[in-house]
Design a protein around this motif. Sequence first.
Motif, PDB file in Angstrom:
ATOM      1  N   ASP A 229       6.735  81.424  41.999  1.00  0.00           N
ATOM      2  CA  ASP A 229       8.033  81.860  41.888  1.00  0.00           C
ATOM      3  C   ASP A 229       8.447  82.738  43.007  1.00  0.00           C
ATOM      4  O   ASP A 229       9.471  82.732  43.500  1.00  0.00           O
ATOM      5  N   VAL A 230       7.550  83.776  43.217  1.00  0.00           N
ATOM      6  CA  VAL A 230       8.136  84.859  43.985  1.00  0.00           C
ATOM      7  C   VAL A 230       8.088  84.109  45.469  1.00  0.00           C
ATOM      8  O   VAL A 230       9.117  84.444  46.321  1.00  0.00           O
ATOM      9  N   VAL A 231       7.224  83.306  45.974  1.00  0.00           N
ATOM     10  CA  VAL A 231       7.156  82.561  47.147  1.00  0.00           C
ATOM     11  C   VAL A 231       8.511  81.904  47.437  1.00  0.00           C
ATOM     12  O   VAL A 231       9.094  81.706  48.340  1.00  0.00           O
ATOM     13  N   SER A 232       9.029  80.972  46.302  1.00  0.00           N
ATOM     14  CA  SER A 232      10.129  80.305  46.204  1.00  0.00           C
ATOM     15  C   SER A 232      11.276  81.134  46.440  1.00  0.00           C
ATOM     16  O   SER A 232      12.224  80.482  47.101  1.00  0.00           O
ATOM     17  N   LEU A 233      11.452  82.093  45.611  1.00  0.00           N
ATOM     18  CA  LEU A 233      12.460  82.776  45.806  1.00  0.00           C
ATOM     19  C   LEU A 233      12.581  83.844  47.152  1.00  0.00           C
ATOM     20  O   LEU A 233      13.570  83.797  47.576  1.00  0.00           O
ATOM     21  N   SER A 234      11.533  84.064  47.614  1.00  0.00           N
ATOM     22  CA  SER A 234      11.513  84.663  49.023  1.00  0.00           C
ATOM     23  C   SER A 234      12.095  83.668  50.196  1.00  0.00           C
ATOM     24  O   SER A 234      12.541  84.257  50.907  1.00  0.00           O
ATOM     25  N   ASP A 235      11.873  82.251  49.890  1.00  0.00           N
ATOM     26  CA  ASP A 235      12.438  81.597  51.022  1.00  0.00           C
ATOM     27  C   ASP A 235      13.759  81.302  50.704  1.00  0.00           C
ATOM     28  O   ASP A 235      14.609  81.438  51.918  1.00  0.00           O
ATOM     29  N   TYR A 236      14.253  81.367  49.499  1.00  0.00           N
ATOM     30  CA  TYR A 236      15.700  81.503  49.453  1.00  0.00           C
ATOM     31  C   TYR A 236      16.439  82.748  49.724  1.00  0.00           C
ATOM     32  O   TYR A 236      17.473  82.687  50.489  1.00  0.00           O
ATOM     33  N   GLU A 237      15.611  83.821  49.473  1.00  0.00           N
ATOM     34  CA  GLU A 237      16.211  85.014  50.160  1.00  0.00           C
ATOM     35  C   GLU A 237      16.467  85.021  51.648  1.00  0.00           C
ATOM     36  O   GLU A 237      17.261  85.689  52.192  1.00  0.00           O
ATOM     37  N   THR A 238      15.347  84.526  52.209  1.00  0.00           N
ATOM     38  CA  THR A 238      15.522  84.419  53.811  1.00  0.00           C
ATOM     39  C   THR A 238      16.513  83.526  54.218  1.00  0.00           C
ATOM     40  O   THR A 238      17.229  84.153  55.187  1.00  0.00           O
ATOM     41  N   ARG A 239      16.955  82.480  53.526  1.00  0.00           N
ATOM     42  CA  ARG A 239      18.032  81.696  54.087  1.00  0.00           C
ATOM     43  C   ARG A 239      19.321  82.627  53.744  1.00  0.00           C
ATOM     44  O   ARG A 239      20.205  82.570  54.471  1.00  0.00           O
ATOM     45  N   LEU A 240      19.499  83.259  52.775  1.00  0.00           N
ATOM     46  CA  LEU A 240      20.811  84.287  52.417  1.00  0.00           C
ATOM     47  C   LEU A 240      20.669  85.309  53.578  1.00  0.00           C
ATOM     48  O   LEU A 240      21.726  85.704  54.229  1.00  0.00           O
ATOM     49  N   SER A 241      19.458  85.602  53.975  1.00  0.00           N
ATOM     50  CA  SER A 241      19.399  86.712  54.664  1.00  0.00           C
ATOM     51  C   SER A 241      19.911  86.413  56.241  1.00  0.00           C
ATOM     52  O   SER A 241      20.689  86.893  57.135  1.00  0.00           O
ATOM     53  N   ASP A 242      19.521  84.813  56.589  1.00  0.00           N
ATOM     54  CA  ASP A 242      20.069  84.447  57.881  1.00  0.00           C
ATOM     55  C   ASP A 242      21.571  84.066  57.795  1.00  0.00           C
ATOM     56  O   ASP A 242      22.205  84.474  58.692  1.00  0.00           O
ATOM     57  N   LYS A 243      21.850  83.746  56.470  1.00  0.00           N
ATOM     58  CA  LYS A 243      23.538  83.480  56.497  1.00  0.00           C
ATOM     59  C   LYS A 243      24.280  84.655  56.671  1.00  0.00           C
ATOM     60  O   LYS A 243      25.276  84.782  57.381  1.00  0.00           O
ATOM     61  N   ILE A 244      23.922  85.776  56.102  1.00  0.00           N
ATOM     62  CA  ILE A 244      24.439  86.965  56.148  1.00  0.00           C
ATOM     63  C   ILE A 244      24.442  87.362  57.792  1.00  0.00           C
ATOM     64  O   ILE A 244      25.570  88.089  58.099  1.00  0.00           O
ATOM     65  N   GLN A 245      23.463  87.196  58.031  1.00  0.00           N
ATOM     66  CA  GLN A 245      23.370  87.554  59.779  1.00  0.00           C
ATOM     67  C   GLN A 245      24.472  86.824  60.494  1.00  0.00           C
ATOM     68  O   GLN A 245      25.144  87.423  61.536  1.00  0.00           O
ATOM     69  N   LEU A 246      24.569  85.517  60.340  1.00  0.00           N
ATOM     70  CA  LEU A 246      25.567  84.894  60.870  1.00  0.00           C
ATOM     71  C   LEU A 246      26.904  85.187  60.719  1.00  0.00           C
ATOM     72  O   LEU A 246      27.905  85.390  61.606  1.00  0.00           O
ATOM     73  N   LEU A 247      27.287  85.494  59.518  1.00  0.00           N
ATOM     74  CA  LEU A 247      28.560  86.090  59.125  1.00  0.00           C
ATOM     75  C   LEU A 247      28.683  87.335  59.639  1.00  0.00           C
ATOM     76  O   LEU A 247      29.957  87.504  60.290  1.00  0.00           O
ATOM     77  N   LEU A 248      27.614  88.038  59.870  1.00  0.00           N
ATOM     78  CA  LEU A 248      27.995  89.518  60.580  1.00  0.00           C
ATOM     79  C   LEU A 248      28.312  89.058  62.173  1.00  0.00           C
ATOM     80  O   LEU A 248      29.340  89.856  62.685  1.00  0.00           O
ATOM     81  N   ASP A 249      27.626  88.021  62.769  1.00  0.00           N
ATOM     82  CA  ASP A 249      27.975  87.784  64.019  1.00  0.00           C
ATOM     83  C   ASP A 249      29.218  87.131  64.194  1.00  0.00           C
ATOM     84  O   ASP A 249      29.910  87.414  65.293  1.00  0.00           O
ATOM     85  N   ALA A 250      29.554  86.608  63.268  1.00  0.00           N
ATOM     86  CA  ALA A 250      30.932  85.545  63.286  1.00  0.00           C
ATOM     87  C   ALA A 250      32.087  86.735  63.321  1.00  0.00           C
ATOM     88  O   ALA A 250      33.094  86.777  64.077  1.00  0.00           O
TER      89      ALA A 250
END
Length: 324
Positions: A229-250
């Motif tokens: 479960d930690v592995v799957s949630l970590s993957d989801y957290e990574t996608r959220l982190s990438d999206k937050i970085q995209l929002l910051l750049d935007a």
Amino acid sequence: MLKLYRWPSDDWRSIGADLPSEIIWADLLNATGEERQFVERLLNIRVPSEDSLSEIEASSRLIFSHGTLYLSSPAVRLTEDNEAVITPVGFVIGPHVLVTVRFAELPIFDDIGKRVGADDGLENGMCVFTSLLEAMIDRGADVLEHLGARVDTLSRGVFKGGLVRTQRPVRSSRRMREALENIGQLADHLAKARDVLLGVGRIASFAGDVGSEWITEASKKRLSAVSKDVVSLSDYETRLSDKIQLLLDAVLGFISIQQNELFKILTIVSVVGVPPTIMVGIWGMNFKHMPELDWSFGYPLAWLAIIASGIVPLIWFKRRGWFE
């Protein structure tokens, strides 16, 4: 405070030198020195301090010594101002009893405490420990879902023109500042959730791999499920982190565009003001012979030339599309 689960009395001082067999969990919350010494004497263990639980190296967080597991992981508590703060949690696991050491109120522990009194399936401390990890994972999943919803809402506001769709630059600047603050809060909360997930995954994997004879196969399977479960949630957290970085750049890109627009306006104003200044300077010179001074229409002509010298650049900028 010391709370002994499945012990009928809150008076732990009445317990003798031997541990009653019905007790499977001892929870220490901001424990006093007397409470710590009692648990250490009764179970023949050492109760870790807050400083030792806060260590970040794995050798301090994952210890198997004399048949006892000493584990620690970060958890998140909410302050009175509803701010998320990291707090350490310690787990001392023996063949029968779990000892938890914490320094903040955590609702998860209270929920599992209610289950201990009602669920006979929690046979020993390892079962309670596994249930605590599963509850922490469930809580982490809820937090990530909430953060994901907030990120989606902020993303719609950023990419659908909500930041710059206004004729007032001051209002647009305020929206961009608020967007940056929201992005910073999201990134901070996501970082705390990541720390908790990594800590839970680390101690679950270590507890399942030590191979102690008192860890049952059922508990190992549950710990393995927690790790997955930690592995799957970590993957989801990574996608959220990438999206937050995209929002910051935007948002930073929109801020840069707004600054460029401001500089463009200043450039137009300065350029438009140059020709009239030249005209005024010409007719303001004190030459002895200046034919326009004797013309009856010289004054209106000067004003017409000054006004035209300001309007012509504006027309040129308009046709170039600088005002769009």
